[in-house]
Design an enzyme around this catalytic site. Structure first.
Site, PDB file in Angstrom:
ATOM      1  N   LYS A  40     -42.388 -14.888 -14.772  1.00 63.25           N
ATOM      2  CA  LYS A  40     -41.345 -14.656 -15.762  1.00 63.25           C
ATOM      3  C   LYS A  40     -40.754 -15.997 -16.171  1.00 63.25           C
ATOM      4  O   LYS A  40     -40.334 -16.782 -15.334  1.00 63.25           O
ATOM      5  CB  LYS A  40     -40.238 -13.754 -15.182  1.00 63.25           C
ATOM      6  CG  LYS A  40     -39.103 -13.504 -16.173  1.00 63.25           C
ATOM      7  CD  LYS A  40     -39.546 -12.583 -17.281  1.00 63.25           C
ATOM      8  CE  LYS A  40     -38.527 -12.539 -18.423  1.00 63.25           C
ATOM      9  NZ  LYS A  40     -38.641 -13.720 -19.324  1.00 63.25           N
ATOM     10  N   LYS A  64     -36.532 -22.383 -10.114  1.00 63.18           N
ATOM     11  CA  LYS A  64     -35.309 -21.753 -10.611  1.00 63.18           C
ATOM     12  C   LYS A  64     -35.148 -20.344 -10.044  1.00 63.18           C
ATOM     13  O   LYS A  64     -34.071 -19.983  -9.562  1.00 63.18           O
ATOM     14  CB  LYS A  64     -35.321 -21.725 -12.140  1.00 63.18           C
ATOM     15  CG  LYS A  64     -34.001 -21.307 -12.758  1.00 63.18           C
ATOM     16  CD  LYS A  64     -34.041 -21.403 -14.279  1.00 63.18           C
ATOM     17  CE  LYS A  64     -34.119 -22.831 -14.766  1.00 63.18           C
ATOM     18  NZ  LYS A  64     -33.940 -22.915 -16.246  1.00 63.18           N
ATOM     19  N   LYS A  76     -44.407 -19.968 -17.781  1.00 66.96           N
ATOM     20  CA  LYS A  76     -43.883 -20.455 -19.061  1.00 66.96           C
ATOM     21  C   LYS A  76     -44.991 -20.326 -20.089  1.00 66.96           C
ATOM     22  O   LYS A  76     -46.183 -20.409 -19.762  1.00 66.96           O
ATOM     23  CB  LYS A  76     -43.468 -21.925 -18.936  1.00 66.96           C
ATOM     24  CG  LYS A  76     -42.529 -22.400 -20.025  1.00 66.96           C
ATOM     25  CD  LYS A  76     -41.095 -22.020 -19.725  1.00 66.96           C
ATOM     26  CE  LYS A  76     -40.132 -22.641 -20.715  1.00 66.96           C
ATOM     27  NZ  LYS A  76     -38.719 -22.301 -20.406  1.00 66.96           N
ATOM     28  N   THR A 151     -26.574 -18.915 -20.646  1.00 65.34           N
ATOM     29  CA  THR A 151     -26.937 -20.179 -20.002  1.00 65.34           C
ATOM     30  C   THR A 151     -25.795 -21.188 -20.115  1.00 65.34           C
ATOM     31  O   THR A 151     -25.395 -21.810 -19.125  1.00 65.34           O
ATOM     32  CB  THR A 151     -28.221 -20.747 -20.618  1.00 65.34           C
ATOM     33  OG1 THR A 151     -29.278 -19.791 -20.483  1.00 65.34           O
ATOM     34  CG2 THR A 151     -28.633 -22.032 -19.912  1.00 65.34           C
TER      35      THR A 151
END
Length: 374
Positions: A40, A64, A76, A151
């Protein structure tokens, strides 16, 4: 590039390159490590996308997810195409079709540079699968985390956890989805935003910028916000990094602060809003100068916390409550940032090294349990 040279003890596990003759689209998917869950990560569109760039960012996603202790794997995707082109939708649909073997079974797309909530809706439509991409508009049952600014919100929450922000001066590089949301939250928390920038330059005011006005102008003019706000007083790009401040937020692109620039920074705290904005050498210089740096995959993990909520609800008829997401982002990131800084002091390392070691320990434990390593 020899893709095999990208592979080490962590990954990537899978690299898929695709192309489409009709649109000229070229793209790549990198699934880095799935020991803690399926791949993901965000999907970016840019004319300069490279395999090495996407592989590097996929590794950041591995750390992360493990850094916030949520159970997905690092991945990614990138599309080499101009997001300003009138052919964007056709290229995006072609990219989604070409990856239909992997999406959404092995990888779920997400928003990154060059893509918007509407693009997420296009991918869902092309694959006839609501779970194919996160970040779709709320009208389609999605959790539009760029619109919510999760974010940037998380970046400001981290800074406030480490330094009470009321009256503190903040400089932000980049005024896209992350930088703008961070500025909004910084202002709400009582900080004084003294500098922001876009690709068109920087606006600086030691007495504080009008954040509400900046946000209104951004909604109307996009990256030209600095020119509209500055009324001819726009400074050269990079000036925002050298402004005396209490908190510096690099929230634009990777590799913007090297060792030489690190020697010039006049700040007490650097909170990385962008992925990979500081070099290892810069991190060491800043540590030697007593400047605290919160690593990207700790500070900007608000997006992955929101994505986890979205993934959990992607086939549910019930929408996710945005307030619940923001509360979780605040709690998770504040606690995580504080823990990483304590670990860095205890281990005698930089926060980047401490955070990566914590993440690696979690990934390695999962790899051992699955029998992927001895």
């Amino acid at each position: 590039m020899d893709v095999l040279q990208l592979m080490d003890e962590w990954g990537p596990e899978k690299v898929v390159a695709v192309s489409d003759r009709r649109t000229g689209m070229k793209g790549v998917l990198v699934i880095d490590n799935t020991a803690r869950g399926m791949g993901k990560g965000g999907t970016r569109m840019s004319p300069g996308v490279t395999v090495a760039e996407i592989a590097r960012l996929a590794r950041v996603m591995t750390w992360k997810w493990a850094g916030v202790d949520l159970f997905f794997g690092g991945a990614k995707a990138g599309i080499r195409f101009d997001p300003a082109s009138p052919g964007k939708e056709a290229a995006l649909r072609a990219f989604a079709r070409k990856l239909s073997n992997e999406v959404p079974r092995e990888y779920v797309l997400g928003l990154d540079m060059g893509l918007t909530e509407r693009d997420a809706a296009i991918v869902q439509d092309e694959l006839s699968d609501r779970g194919a991409m996160m970040g779709a508009p709320a009208q389609l049952g999605g959790l539009p985390y760029d619109e919510l600014g999760v974010t940037g919100f998380g970046v400001a929450e981290v800074a406030d956890e480490l330094m009470s922000l009321r009256g503190k001066r903040v400089a932000i590089q980049g005024f896209g989805a992350v930088g703008a949301a961070a500025a909004k939250r910084f202002a709400e928390l009582g900080a004084i935003v003294v500098a922001v920038s876009s690709v068109h330059g920087a606006v600086v005011d030691a007495d504080g910028l009008d954040v509400a006005r900046l946000l209104r102008l951004r909604a109307e003019f996009g990256d030209l916000v600095v020119r509209e706000y500055g009324s001819g007083a726009v400074q050269v790009l990079g000036a925002e990094l050298r402004v005396p401040c209490d908190v510096l937020v690099p929230a634009a692109l990777q590799d913007v602060i090297g060792a030489d620039l690190a020697k010039e920074l006049d700040t007490a705290l650097v909170v990385e809003g962008a992925n990979l904005p500081t070099s290892v050498a810069a991190q060491e210089v800043l540590a030697a100068r007593g400047i605290t740096v919160v690593p990207d995959f700790i500070a900007n993990a608000g997006g992955v916390v929101a994505a986890a909520f979205g993934m959990d609800a992607r086939y549910s008829p019930f929408p996710v409550n945005p307030a619940t997401v923001l509360d979780a982002v605040s709690a998770k990131l504040r606690a995580n940032a504080a823990h990483v800084l304590v670990e860095a002091r205890n281990r005698g390392t930089t926060p980047h090294v401490a955070a990566r070691e914590l993440a690696q320990d979690r990934v390695l434990a999962a790899m051992k349990l699955r029998g992927r390593v001895a």
